[in-house]
Each structure stands twice: as C-alpha cells, then as structure tokens.
Design a protein around this motif. Structure first.
Motif, PDB file in Angstrom:
ATOM      1  N   ILE A  99       0.976  -1.224   0.018  1.00 27.29           N
ATOM      2  CA  ILE A  99      -0.181  -0.085   0.117  1.00 27.29           C
ATOM      3  C   ILE A  99       0.927   1.414   0.017  1.00 27.29           C
ATOM      4  O   ILE A  99       1.671   1.444   0.876  1.00 27.29           O
ATOM      5  N   GLY A 100       0.453   2.112  -1.162  1.00 28.76           N
ATOM      6  CA  GLY A 100       1.632   3.392  -1.036  1.00 28.76           C
ATOM      7  C   GLY A 100       2.900   2.737  -1.253  1.00 28.76           C
ATOM      8  O   GLY A 100       3.404   2.129  -1.941  1.00 28.76           O
ATOM      9  N   ALA A 101       3.932   3.409  -0.361  1.00 28.31           N
ATOM     10  CA  ALA A 101       5.288   3.513  -0.460  1.00 28.31           C
ATOM     11  C   ALA A 101       5.686   2.623   0.655  1.00 28.31           C
ATOM     12  O   ALA A 101       6.938   2.753   1.028  1.00 28.31           O
ATOM     13  N   LEU A 102       5.119   1.603   1.226  1.00 32.87           N
ATOM     14  CA  LEU A 102       5.349   0.881   2.341  1.00 32.87           C
ATOM     15  C   LEU A 102       6.654   0.042   2.203  1.00 32.87           C
ATOM     16  O   LEU A 102       7.601  -0.237   2.614  1.00 32.87           O
ATOM     17  N   HIS A 103       6.621  -0.715   0.643  1.00 30.50           N
ATOM     18  CA  HIS A 103       7.336  -1.720   0.345  1.00 30.50           C
ATOM     19  C   HIS A 103       8.482  -0.941   0.144  1.00 30.50           C
ATOM     20  O   HIS A 103       9.897  -1.455   0.083  1.00 30.50           O
ATOM     21  N   ASP A 104       8.952   0.431  -0.485  1.00 30.03           N
ATOM     22  CA  ASP A 104      10.042   0.918  -0.433  1.00 30.03           C
ATOM     23  C   ASP A 104      10.821   1.344   0.791  1.00 30.03           C
ATOM     24  O   ASP A 104      11.810   1.611   0.767  1.00 30.03           O
ATOM     25  N   ARG A 105       9.898   1.675   1.735  1.00 33.43           N
ATOM     26  CA  ARG A 105      10.411   1.813   2.892  1.00 33.43           C
ATOM     27  C   ARG A 105      10.944   0.760   3.972  1.00 33.43           C
ATOM     28  O   ARG A 105      11.607   1.111   4.792  1.00 33.43           O
ATOM     29  N   ILE A 106      10.636  -0.455   3.267  1.00 37.96           N
ATOM     30  CA  ILE A 106      10.768  -1.805   4.411  1.00 37.96           C
ATOM     31  C   ILE A 106      11.478  -2.688   3.588  1.00 37.96           C
ATOM     32  O   ILE A 106      11.224  -2.753   2.375  1.00 37.96           O
ATOM     33  N   LYS A 107      12.863  -2.905   3.993  1.00 39.83           N
ATOM     34  CA  LYS A 107      13.620  -3.744   3.278  1.00 39.83           C
ATOM     35  C   LYS A 107      12.984  -5.309   3.374  1.00 39.83           C
ATOM     36  O   LYS A 107      12.455  -5.752   4.299  1.00 39.83           O
ATOM     37  N   VAL A 108      13.578  -6.036   2.591  1.00 45.62           N
ATOM     38  CA  VAL A 108      13.493  -7.676   2.438  1.00 45.62           C
ATOM     39  C   VAL A 108      14.155  -8.300   3.433  1.00 45.62           C
ATOM     40  O   VAL A 108      15.332  -7.925   3.504  1.00 45.62           O
ATOM     41  N   THR A 132      -0.857   4.269  10.158  1.00 40.46           N
ATOM     42  CA  THR A 132      -0.616   5.411  10.916  1.00 40.46           C
ATOM     43  C   THR A 132       0.393   5.659  11.631  1.00 40.46           C
ATOM     44  O   THR A 132       0.564   6.990  11.405  1.00 40.46           O
ATOM     45  N   ASN A 133       1.344   4.813  11.889  1.00 37.96           N
ATOM     46  CA  ASN A 133       2.563   5.231  12.227  1.00 37.96           C
ATOM     47  C   ASN A 133       3.480   5.682  11.131  1.00 37.96           C
ATOM     48  O   ASN A 133       4.327   6.539  11.252  1.00 37.96           O
ATOM     49  N   ARG A 181       6.043  10.410   8.350  1.00 35.69           N
ATOM     50  CA  ARG A 181       6.039  11.198   7.078  1.00 35.69           C
ATOM     51  C   ARG A 181       5.711  12.681   7.363  1.00 35.69           C
ATOM     52  O   ARG A 181       6.652  13.669   6.917  1.00 35.69           O
ATOM     53  N   GLU A 182       5.145  13.073   8.518  1.00 35.14           N
ATOM     54  CA  GLU A 182       4.892  14.342   8.844  1.00 35.14           C
ATOM     55  C   GLU A 182       6.185  14.945   9.518  1.00 35.14           C
ATOM     56  O   GLU A 182       6.575  16.156   9.577  1.00 35.14           O
ATOM     57  N   ASP A 204       9.495  13.782   9.063  1.00 34.29           N
ATOM     58  CA  ASP A 204      10.368  13.866   8.102  1.00 34.29           C
ATOM     59  C   ASP A 204       9.931  14.939   6.837  1.00 34.29           C
ATOM     60  O   ASP A 204       9.084  14.306   5.991  1.00 34.29           O
ATOM     61  N   SER A 205      10.184  15.883   6.733  1.00 36.35           N
ATOM     62  CA  SER A 205       9.937  16.750   5.416  1.00 36.35           C
ATOM     63  C   SER A 205      10.297  16.433   4.225  1.00 36.35           C
ATOM     64  O   SER A 205      10.004  16.917   3.328  1.00 36.35           O
ATOM     65  N   ASN A 206      11.413  15.627   4.206  1.00 40.97           N
ATOM     66  CA  ASN A 206      11.994  15.236   2.889  1.00 40.97           C
ATOM     67  C   ASN A 206      11.728  14.108   2.373  1.00 40.97           C
ATOM     68  O   ASN A 206      11.804  13.628   1.311  1.00 40.97           O
ATOM     69  N   THR A 207      10.528  13.343   2.952  1.00 39.20           N
ATOM     70  CA  THR A 207       9.954  12.206   2.669  1.00 39.20           C
ATOM     71  C   THR A 207       9.004  12.512   1.328  1.00 39.20           C
ATOM     72  O   THR A 207       8.344  13.614   1.370  1.00 39.20           O
ATOM     73  N   SER A 208       9.103  11.681   0.437  1.00 38.54           N
ATOM     74  CA  SER A 208       8.173  11.950  -0.806  1.00 38.54           C
ATOM     75  C   SER A 208       6.710  11.691  -0.320  1.00 38.54           C
ATOM     76  O   SER A 208       6.249  11.032   0.661  1.00 38.54           O
ATOM     77  N   GLU A 209       5.728  12.061  -1.319  1.00 37.38           N
ATOM     78  CA  GLU A 209       4.239  11.804  -0.849  1.00 37.38           C
ATOM     79  C   GLU A 209       3.863  10.580  -0.949  1.00 37.38           C
ATOM     80  O   GLU A 209       4.449   9.721  -1.306  1.00 37.38           O
ATOM     81  N   PHE A 210       3.146  10.336  -0.008  1.00 37.53           N
ATOM     82  CA  PHE A 210       2.552   9.127   0.362  1.00 37.53           C
ATOM     83  C   PHE A 210       1.322   8.784  -0.208  1.00 37.53           C
ATOM     84  O   PHE A 210       0.180   9.090   0.208  1.00 37.53           O
ATOM     85  N   GLU A 211       1.261   7.986  -1.340  1.00 40.37           N
ATOM     86  CA  GLU A 211       0.170   7.621  -2.253  1.00 40.37           C
ATOM     87  C   GLU A 211      -0.371   6.373  -1.535  1.00 40.37           C
ATOM     88  O   GLU A 211       0.168   5.484  -1.295  1.00 40.37           O
TER      89      GLU A 211
END
Length: 468
Positions: A305-314, A418-419, A424-425, A427-434
């Motif tokens: 969902i959104g960018a969750l997989h981009d933020r969490i490593k395998v 939610t976390n 994201r709020e 960290d201002s440098n984080t990209s938008e969370f779709e």
C-alpha cells in the motif's frame, strides 16, 4: 633506454592499457575481436567491474558455450622493443631502442574451465556425420509461413548451460557407508554442526516427547554454556511454556550462541501447524490447554500500500541462489575467516513484539499473539468462548476461530499505516505517500475458513461469534 626528463616524451606512462591473456595462438586480430563479440561487447565487459569477459571459439555458432575470463588487478608496463638481427647470425639480437607503450593495471585471465560443447552434428542415412546448423538456424527474416512442417529436421534443443560452475569442485559425493569405510569412525573432517533438536510436524494424535535428545544434553556440556544462562532460559520456559527464538533473544538480550544449543534441551520445535516456528516446553501439550492460544503464531506481512514496500527492506538475502557465470562474484558461498561463524547480536524489539508505535523493519515478521501488545487484539483473544469438554483444537487454526488471524492482520496494517503517516509528517524530506491498494504477498486462507452460508465471521471488541 632509461627514463629521464629528456626522453620522457617518448614514453606513454599516462596511457592505461588492458591486458588479456588469450588462451590460444593469434594469427588474425579480426577473428580475435570477433571471438569476444566485437568491439562494443568487449568495451562493455571491460567497463563493468562485475562483468566477466566472454570468449566464444566459434562466434558464428549460436550454440557455442563461452569461456569466461576473470579480471585481476595488476601492475605492469607494456614495452615496445626494436631489435636488429644479422642475416649471417640470426641468433644474435641487438636491442636498438626500448619505449614504454603504456601501463597496465587490469588483466583478464582465462583460468576457469569451459562449459560442455554440444555440436549440431548428426549421422545421415549414408552413415557419415554432417552438420545440421544450416537447417536449424534460419537465415534472414522469414516472411512466409510454411504450409507443411518438414519431417526431416532433427531435434536439437541443448540447455543454456550444462554445468553450474566453471571451476573444479573438490567435493566428491559418495554413499554413506563408503564414507564410513574410507574415513574412520573417530576421524572427522570437521566438527558436527547439528544441535540434535526434536523437530516435529503438528498432529492431533501423535504423542509429544517428554525428554530431550541425550546428544543435545551432551552438546551443552561440550560447548561449556554458562550455567546462569541455562537457568535463565529454563525459568523463562517455566513462566511461559512456548517461545520463539527471536522473542527469547530479544526479551533477555541473549546472543545466538546462548540459545542455539539450549533450546533443544528445553523443548520441541513445531515445523508446521498453529504453533509452527515455536519451541514448546517438554511436558506441555498446547493441544490440551486452551490458554495456549496466546502462544500461537501470527505471520504479519506488510501489504503493498503506497510506499510501504519502498521503506521496508526484504529480510531475505540479495545474493542469487544460483550463481551466474557471466557476472563475477568471488565471495559467493565463501566465508571470511576473520569473521565469527555466529553473529553475537541481539534481536530488535520490532522483530518479535508489536506495539501501537511499531514500525516493522521487515516485510514479513512472525509474532506470537502474546507479544502483540495491541489492546483490541488482546480483548478479542480474551472474548473467545471456552470450548466444551472433549473438544480438540483445529489442526489449522488451533484454538482460534476461522479467519481470526486475517482480522488481526487488518488491525496491524491500520496501525502501521498510521505510524508511517506520523513519520512522514516528521520527515519533511519524505516523498508524498500515495495510498493505492495492493495485494498481499501470499494468500494464507482457503475456502474452508468461511461459514457454510458464505459470510465471514467478525471478531472485534463488540463481540465474538460463538463456536460450535
């Protein structure tokens, strides 16, 4: 000619060259370049650090298996020597001049073996062997579709590669009894790495062992495990009869060396079923105790969902399971002798316990329900009605109702989202969370989990459906 300020212009030390030890006699430079696939392919291989150099002795055949050359760092010079010989005395050579043509810092050597070669050659009716390459490989672009399939075309489907490795292997596979005869009973090449644990498949009828393997007890004595560590783990199993290794390491800040040899003495390990991946204390049968539902395992998978997989490593390693001979990886399968065989690191809190502020570090994590510190899920566990006397647990869901774990996953997913929004709020440098819906990594439920009417059961803080 000596190198000095006066003749420095005649030497090309600034020119960097690449040396290739060609495994053959070179008579035609054009054919040499064609064996490497051309100038573009040769430049691509040299420009890539992990790319190996491919050499095909039959570049005109698409069935030719390449030989691979490995790059090595070296330090050398390329000399241009001019000599003079007399016709009357050809054995005498007089050096007229020596110049430095360039310096060499990279060298390719073909030290590995070439793969098995399979030629498209067949024996015809006359008994002679002829090559069928022209019949198998079409020339140019085929613009017409043949009306009939010719019956005389031979079948030739060689595999991509015959051997997985292009280096000599020292391992020789022998039968177990032959190895016993060759190597004495008391002689071993290395110490046995087995921990002599009791690994069992879940069953509702098979009895559980009540004592550990005597070899496991002997292993603890040989490894000289501290007695205070053994007592600590033993007391923890008396308070809580079912543990996962990660939960035990993280709760008491123990290392891998502390628990890997002690756990086989404390209990049995279930490889499947509701308590899969857990160690159960000897003498405790979770199939007979209703409170053991708190110790069942919940596999939580972070959804796409959104960018969750981009933020969490395998969690799995990034090395390929099958080595590719085209790309060099000299450290694959090799262990650093300076590095200890067992990492002495403790497990992180998020790897075994889930709280309202948890941000998972891995995409797939296994939790015991007692380690899920979410009030809503704990209330759902408490509200499950006690089964009647004589009712046994389910072989698939244990003491939990059907689809109970699915609703727990939904609750954990909402908490994780939610976390991540809170993070994201901050960290201002984080990209938008779709928020785009995605599928789970794996489907863990079958049609048997649904009611006979086809409706799903609901288990939340408002109420629990009754079990029959």
């Amino acid at each position: 000619m000596e190198y000095g300020p006066l003749n420095a212009h005649k030497h090309n030390l600034q020119k960097e060259l690449v040396c290739i030890e060609y495994p053959g006699l070179v008579h035609n430079p054009d054919r040499l370049l064609a064996s490497f696939g051309g100038q573009l392919e040769l430049s691509t291989a040299i420009g890539s650090e992990k790319r190996r150099l491919e050499l095909r002795f039959r570049p005109e055949s698409c069935y030719a298996k390449p030989a691979f050359g490995d790059r090595h760092a070296t330090s050398g010079l390329v000399l241009k020597i001019k000599t003079r010989r007399r016709r009357s005395q050809p054995s005498e050579v007089q050096v007229r001049s020596i110049e430095i043509a360039g310096r060499v810092s990279l060298m390719y050597k073909f030290e590995s073996m070439c793969d098995f070669q399979l030629l498209p050659a067949f024996r015809n009716q006359a008994g002679t062997v002829e090559c069928a390459y022209e019949q198998l490989v079409p020339k140019g672009i085929i613009t017409t579709i043949p009306k009939e399939t010719p019956a005389n075309v031979p079948y030739f489907l060689p595999p991509i590669s015959f051997s997985r490795f292009d280096t000599a292997q020292t391992s020789i596979f022998k039968a177990k009894d032959i190895v016993t005869d060759v190597v004495g009973i008391g002689d071993k090449d290395r110490a046995s790495r087995t921990k002599h644990g009791l690994y069992m498949s879940f069953s509702l009828t098979d009895p559980l062992p009540t004592e550990p393997n005597p070899l496991a007890v002997r292993t603890i004595e040989q490894k000289r495990i501290p007695q205070e560590t053994i007592d600590l783990i033993s007391n923890s199993f008396m308070e809580r009869p079912v543990w996962t290794k990660s939960a035990l390491k993280g709760t008491f800040q123990l290392s891998e060396d502390d628990v890997r040899y002690i756990l086989p003495v404390m209990g049995i390990y279930f490889v499947n079923g509701p308590w899969r991946g857990t160690w159960v204390r000897f003498g405790y049968d979770p199939r007979k105790h209703f409170e053991s539902r708190f110790y069942q395992l919940l596999d939580f998978r972070v959804r796409a969902i959104g960018a969750l997989h981009d933020r969490i490593k395998v969690k799995r390693t990034t090395n390929a399971t099958k080595p590719c001979m085209r790309f060099a990886n000299s450290h694959f399968g090799a262990r650093d002798p300076d590095k200890p065989s067992i990492a002495r690191t403790v497990a992180e809190q998020s790897n075994f316990s889930f709280t309202m502020d948890t941000l998972p570090q891995m995409r797939i994590i296994f939790y015991q329900y007692c380690d899920v510190k979410v009030p809503r899920i704990q209330q759902m566990l408490e509200k499950i009605p006690t089964p009647m006397t004589g009712v046994t647990c389910s072989e698939k869901t244990g003491w939990l109702p059907p689809r109970f774990d699915e609703q727990c996953r939904d609750i954990l997913t909402e908490i994780v989202l939610t976390n991540f929004r809170k993070a994201r709020e901050v960290d201002s440098n984080t990209s938008e969370f779709e928020e785009t819906e995605g599928d789970e990594t794996e489907i863990t439920f079958d049609d048997e989990d649904e009611n006979e009417s086809g409706e799903e059961e609901s288990f939340d803080e408002k109420g629990i459906s009754e079990l029959e």
